[in-house]
Scaffold this motif. Structure first.
Motif, mmCIF file in Angstrom:
data_model
loop_
_atom_site.group_PDB
_atom_site.id
_atom_site.type_symbol
_atom_site.label_atom_id
_atom_site.label_comp_id
_atom_site.label_asym_id
_atom_site.label_seq_id
_atom_site.Cartn_x
_atom_site.Cartn_y
_atom_site.Cartn_z
ATOM 1 N N GLY A 103 0.979 -1.258 -0.140
ATOM 2 C CA GLY A 103 -0.280 0.124 0.519
ATOM 3 C C GLY A 103 0.451 1.080 -0.255
ATOM 4 O O GLY A 103 0.108 2.130 -0.491
ATOM 5 N N ASP A 104 2.064 1.599 0.169
ATOM 6 C CA ASP A 104 2.658 1.922 0.160
ATOM 7 C C ASP A 104 3.752 2.636 -0.667
ATOM 8 O O ASP A 104 4.347 3.382 -0.709
ATOM 9 C CB ASP A 104 4.398 2.741 1.764
ATOM 10 C CG ASP A 104 3.030 2.228 2.801
ATOM 11 O OD1 ASP A 104 2.285 2.417 3.448
ATOM 12 O OD2 ASP A 104 3.860 1.903 4.210
ATOM 13 N N SER A 105 3.431 1.658 -1.639
ATOM 14 C CA SER A 105 4.487 1.761 -3.104
ATOM 15 C C SER A 105 3.522 2.262 -3.884
ATOM 16 O O SER A 105 2.332 2.409 -4.296
ATOM 17 C CB SER A 105 4.480 0.205 -3.312
ATOM 18 O OG SER A 105 5.106 0.377 -5.256
ATOM 19 N N GLN A 106 4.184 3.846 -4.033
ATOM 20 C CA GLN A 106 3.507 4.628 -5.027
ATOM 21 C C GLN A 106 4.179 3.999 -6.880
ATOM 22 O O GLN A 106 3.039 4.396 -7.676
ATOM 23 C CB GLN A 106 4.975 5.909 -5.536
ATOM 24 C CG GLN A 106 5.092 6.564 -3.826
ATOM 25 C CD GLN A 106 6.153 8.048 -4.350
ATOM 26 O OE1 GLN A 106 6.342 7.843 -5.550
ATOM 27 N NE2 GLN A 106 6.064 8.983 -3.883
ATOM 28 N N ALA A 107 4.366 2.653 -6.823
ATOM 29 C CA ALA A 107 4.502 3.288 -8.591
ATOM 30 C C ALA A 107 3.747 1.150 -8.489
ATOM 31 O O ALA A 107 2.036 1.904 -9.319
ATOM 32 C CB ALA A 107 5.883 1.869 -8.709
ATOM 33 N N ALA B 217 -5.404 -5.014 -10.030
ATOM 34 C CA ALA B 217 -3.834 -5.170 -10.310
ATOM 35 C C ALA B 217 -3.176 -5.340 -8.670
ATOM 36 O O ALA B 217 -3.187 -6.500 -8.588
ATOM 37 C CB ALA B 217 -3.245 -4.552 -10.765
ATOM 38 N N ARG B 218 -4.198 -4.433 -7.881
ATOM 39 C CA ARG B 218 -3.415 -3.712 -6.683
ATOM 40 C C ARG B 218 -4.230 -5.402 -5.859
ATOM 41 O O ARG B 218 -3.325 -5.056 -4.687
ATOM 42 C CB ARG B 218 -3.859 -2.014 -6.961
ATOM 43 C CG ARG B 218 -2.888 -1.074 -7.205
ATOM 44 C CD ARG B 218 -3.519 0.009 -6.492
ATOM 45 N NE ARG B 218 -4.199 0.389 -5.928
ATOM 46 C CZ ARG B 218 -4.760 1.518 -6.948
ATOM 47 N NH1 ARG B 218 -4.834 1.944 -8.434
ATOM 48 N NH2 ARG B 218 -6.898 1.297 -6.933
ATOM 49 N N SER B 219 -5.558 -4.973 -5.956
ATOM 50 C CA SER B 219 -5.847 -6.367 -4.943
ATOM 51 C C SER B 219 -5.760 -7.337 -5.532
ATOM 52 O O SER B 219 -5.439 -7.954 -4.590
ATOM 53 C CB SER B 219 -8.077 -6.034 -5.100
ATOM 54 O OG SER B 219 -8.401 -4.484 -4.739
ATOM 55 N N ALA B 220 -5.173 -7.806 -6.993
ATOM 56 C CA ALA B 220 -4.528 -9.116 -6.401
ATOM 57 C C ALA B 220 -3.451 -9.104 -6.489
ATOM 58 O O ALA B 220 -2.947 -10.381 -5.491
ATOM 59 C CB ALA B 220 -4.556 -9.589 -8.085
ATOM 60 N N ALA B 221 -2.517 -8.137 -6.276
ATOM 61 C CA ALA B 221 -1.099 -8.219 -5.950
ATOM 62 C C ALA B 221 -0.771 -8.518 -4.644
ATOM 63 O O ALA B 221 0.108 -9.034 -3.485
ATOM 64 C CB ALA B 221 -0.407 -6.894 -5.752
ATOM 65 N N ALA B 222 -1.922 -8.141 -3.992
ATOM 66 C CA ALA B 222 -2.438 -7.931 -2.387
ATOM 67 C C ALA B 222 -2.568 -9.349 -1.858
ATOM 68 O O ALA B 222 -2.763 -9.856 -0.296
ATOM 69 C CB ALA B 222 -3.447 -6.879 -1.391
#
Length: 547
Positions: free
Chosen positions: A451-455, A463-468
Motif C-alpha cells: 500500500g505504501d508503494s507509489q509504483a 491489479a492492486r487487489s490481486a497483488a495483495a
C-alpha cells in the motif's frame, strides 16, 4: 542392517554412560524383539510424517488440474490436519483400551485405502474427504507408534535412545515429503503423491502381526466415551478456529466464539476426567512439570518450524525460482540436523546434563536461527541459508526429542497411548498456530508495504487487489506491469515479502526465546524414582521430579 545399527547404537549409548549391559532376560509374551518392533513402528511413523509435507508441493498442480480455488487448496491441506488433531487423543486411547497392535494395523490399512482413494479423485470435494480419512488414520497410527516404543523399551536410557531415533525419522519425513513429491510430479500425475504412500503403510501393516506382540490379557477398562467426545470437541474447535482466524480476523465474533467453545470443552474435559475412575487420561499429569513444561516446549518448537516452512518454501520457489524438487532438496539440511539433534539430544538428556539444559539450549538455537533469518535479504546465498537451516534443525532436534522422552517417562504403560497422543496434539496445535499466526503477521506487513508503494499505486485497482492476495499474485502483477514501472512494481513486491518474512521470523524468535526462559524456570532436569524404572514390574511408578 538397520536393526543391527540401532542395536549397536543402544549398546554403545549404555556403555558411554557407564552402565553395565543388562543380562539376558526371559522373553515375555508382551515384549517381543525390541529392535524389530522399532523398525516397524518407524516405517509407520515415516509414512505419516511424509504425508504432512508431501501435498504442499502439489498445490499449484491441483490448482490447474482440478480447478481448485484458493479456499479449496487450503482445505486440501487443512482437512488432514484438522482430523488428525481433533482425533489424536481419541486414537491414542483406543490403542490403550483395545490393543495397540490392532489399532496400528487398522490405522495403516485405512491410511492406505485413503491414499488410493485420494489418488483416484477427479474433483476437490472427494479429495478433501479422502484427506479427512487419511487424517483419521494418522490419529490412530502416530500416537500408537510412540506408545509401542515406550512399552517395549522400559529402561529409561534405551527408551531415550529409541525415542531419539523416532524423532530423527520425524525430521527426515519433513524433507522426504517435498523431495519425493517434487520427483513424482516431474514424472507422474499429481495422484502419484498419494499412491506412493500406500505401499509403505501396507508394508508396515503386513509386518506388524509377525513382529509386534499382542497385548497381554488383562482387565478390560471401560472406554471413557464422555471424555472422548469432549476431547474431540476441544481439539477440533481449537484447530478449526486457528485455521479460519486469519481470514475471519482474530478478534471477529466467529473466532472468539470458536475459542470460547474450545475453552469450555477443555474445562469440561478436565472436570469430567477428574471424576472418572477410569479416565481417558489422568489430568493430574499436567501438574507434573516434566509432562506439562515439556509439552509446552514441543508446542513452541513446532510453532516455529511450521511457520518457517510456510515462508521459506515461497521464498525459494517464487523469489529464487527453484522447482518443487529443487526446493525440497535444499530444505534437506533442516531434516538432517533434526535427525542428529534428536539422537544427540536424548543421549545428553539422560546424562548429568539433564533435560532442562538440553531443551533450553535447543530453544535458544531456534531463537538464534530465526533472528539470523530475519536479517536476510534477496542477495542471500544458499550456503548461508543452509547454515541457518542447520542451526534451526539442530535446535528443533535438541528440543523435541528430549521433551518427548520427558513426557513419555511419566506416563504409566497402560496410558502410553494417551500420553503419546498429548505429545502429538501439542505438535499439531503448535504447527497449526505457527502457520496461522506467522502467516497473519506476514500478510499484514506484506499488504501494508504494498500500500505504501507509489509504483503499484499507478496500477489499476484490480491489479492492486490481486497483488495483495499473496506473493505469487504480486509477482504476476509485476510481470504484467508496463515496462516503465515493471521494475519498481517488482521491487515493491520483493520488499513487501521480505518485510513480512522478517516480521514473521522475529515473532518466531521471540516465542522461542520466551519458551527457553519458561523451560529454564520450570522444567525439571531429571526424574527421580524410588527404584530403577527397569525394575518396576507391570506399571511405572509416578515420577517425583527434582529441578
Amino acid at each position: 542392517m538397520l536393526a543391527d545399527v540401532i542395536a549397536v547404537n543402544m549398546e554403545v549409548e549404555r556403555m558411554s554412560v557407564g552402565i553395565e549391559p543388562v543380562p539376558p532376560q526371559p522373553r515375555t509374551p508382551g515384549r517381543g524383539r525390541p529392535v524389530a518392533i522399532l523398525v516397524v513402528v518407524l516405517v509407520a511413523a515415516l509414512a505419516i510424517n511424509v504425508e504432512t509435507t508431501i501435498v504442499n508441493v502439489a498445490l499449484p498442480t491441483l490448482n490447474s488440474s482440478l480447478g481448485a480455488s484458493t479456499k479449496a487448496l487450503q482445505w486440501i491441506v487443512d482437512a488432514y490436519n484438522l482430523a488428525f488433531a481433533a482425533l489424536v487423543l481419541a486414537g491414542g486411547t483406543v490403542g490403550d483400551r483395545f490393543g495397540r497392535r490392532g489399532t496400528l494395523i487398522a490405522g495403516l490399512v485405512l491410511f492406505a485405502l485413503g491414499s488410493v482413494g485420494a489418488a483416484l479423485c477427479t474433483s476437490t470435494g472427494p479429495l478433501i474427504a479422502m484427506r479427512l480419512v487419511m487424517g483419521v488414520a494418522s490419529a490412530l497410527i502416530f500416537p500408537t507408534t510412540l506408545a509401542i516404543i515406550t512399552d517395549t523399551f522400559r529402561d529409561p536410557r534405551q527408551r531415550a535412545a529409541a525415542i531419539g531415533v523416532w524423532g530423527a525419522v520425524t525430521g527426515l519425513g519433513v524433507a522426504i515429503g517435498p523431495i519425493l513429491g517434487g520427483a513424482l510430479l516431474e514424472v507422474f500425475w499429481w495422484g502419484s503423491l498419494f499412491l506412493a504412500l500406500a505401499p509403505i503403510a501396507l508394508a508396515a501393516a503386513l509386518a506388524a502381526p509377525f513382529v509386534i506382540p499382542s497385548a497381554s490379557p488383562g482387565r478390560q477398562n471401560r472406554l471413557d466415551r464422555g471424555g472422548l467426545v469432549l476431547s474431540v470437541v476441544m481439539l477440533g474447535a481449537l484447530v478449526y478456529t486457528i485455521i479460519e482466524a486469519p481470514d475471519r480476523g482474530w478478534s471477529s465474533a466467529p473466532t472468539l466464539a470458536g475459542f470460547a467453545v474450545a475453552l469450555g470443552a477443555a474445562v469440561g474435559f478436565a472436570w469430567w476426567e477428574r471424576r472418572r475412575r477410569e479416565p481417558l487420561i489422568d489430568v493430574r499429569l499436567f501438574t507434573n512439570l516434566r509432562f506439562s513444561a515439556a509439552s509446552g516446549a514441543v508446542t513452541v518448537a513446532f510453532f516455529a518450524l511450521f511457520g518457517f516452512i510456510f515462508l521459506i518454501t515461497q521464498f525459494m520457489q517464487l523469489l529464487q525460482g527453484f522447482s518443487p524438487l529443487e526446493t525440497g532438496v535444499r530444505i534437506l539440511p533442516v531434516a538432517l540436523s533434526i535427525a542428529v539433534g534428536s539422537v544427540v539430544g536424548t543421549r545428553l538428556a539422560v546424562t548429568r546434563i539433564g533435560t532442562k539444559v538440553v531443551v533450553f539450549v535447543g530453544l535458544l538455537l531456534l531463537a538464534a536461527s530465526f533472528g539470523w533469518i530475519a536479517a536476510s535479504d534477496l542477495a542471500i546465498t544458499y550456503p548461508t541459508m543452509a547454515a541457518q537451516m542447520v542451526l534451526l534443525g539442530g535446535g528443533l532436534g535438541l528440543t523435541t526429542a528430549p521433551a518427548t522422552d520427558s513426557i513419555m517417562g511419566v506416563v504409566r504403560p497402560e496410558q502410553a497411548g494417551a500420553g503419546s497422543a498429548v505429545n502429538d496434539a501439542t505438535r499439531q496445535v503448535g504447527g497449526t498456530l505457527g502457520v496461522a499466526v506467522i502467516g497473519s503477521i506476514f500478510s499484514t506487513l506484506y499488504i501494508r508495504h504494498l500500500g505504501d508503494s507509489q509504483a503499484l499505486g499507478l496500477m489499476p485497482p484490480a491489479a492492486r487487489s490481486a497483488a495483495a492476495e499473496g506473493l505469487a499474485q504480486g509477482l504476476a502483477v509485476s510481470a504484467q506491469a508496463p515496462p516503465p514501472i515493471a521494475g519498481a512494481v517488482r521491487g515493491a513486491v520483493d520488499t513487501a515479502f521480505l518485510a513480512g518474512l522478517q516480521a514473521g521470523c522475529l515473532t518466531a524468535a521471540a516465542v522461542c526465546l520466551a519458551g527457553a526462559v519458561f523451560v529454564l524456570a520450570v522444567l525439571p532436569a531429571h526424574p527421580r524414582t524410588s527404584a530403577p524404572e527397569s525394575q518396576v514390574s507391570g506399571t511405572r511408578k509416578s515420577a517425583i521430579v527434582e529441578p
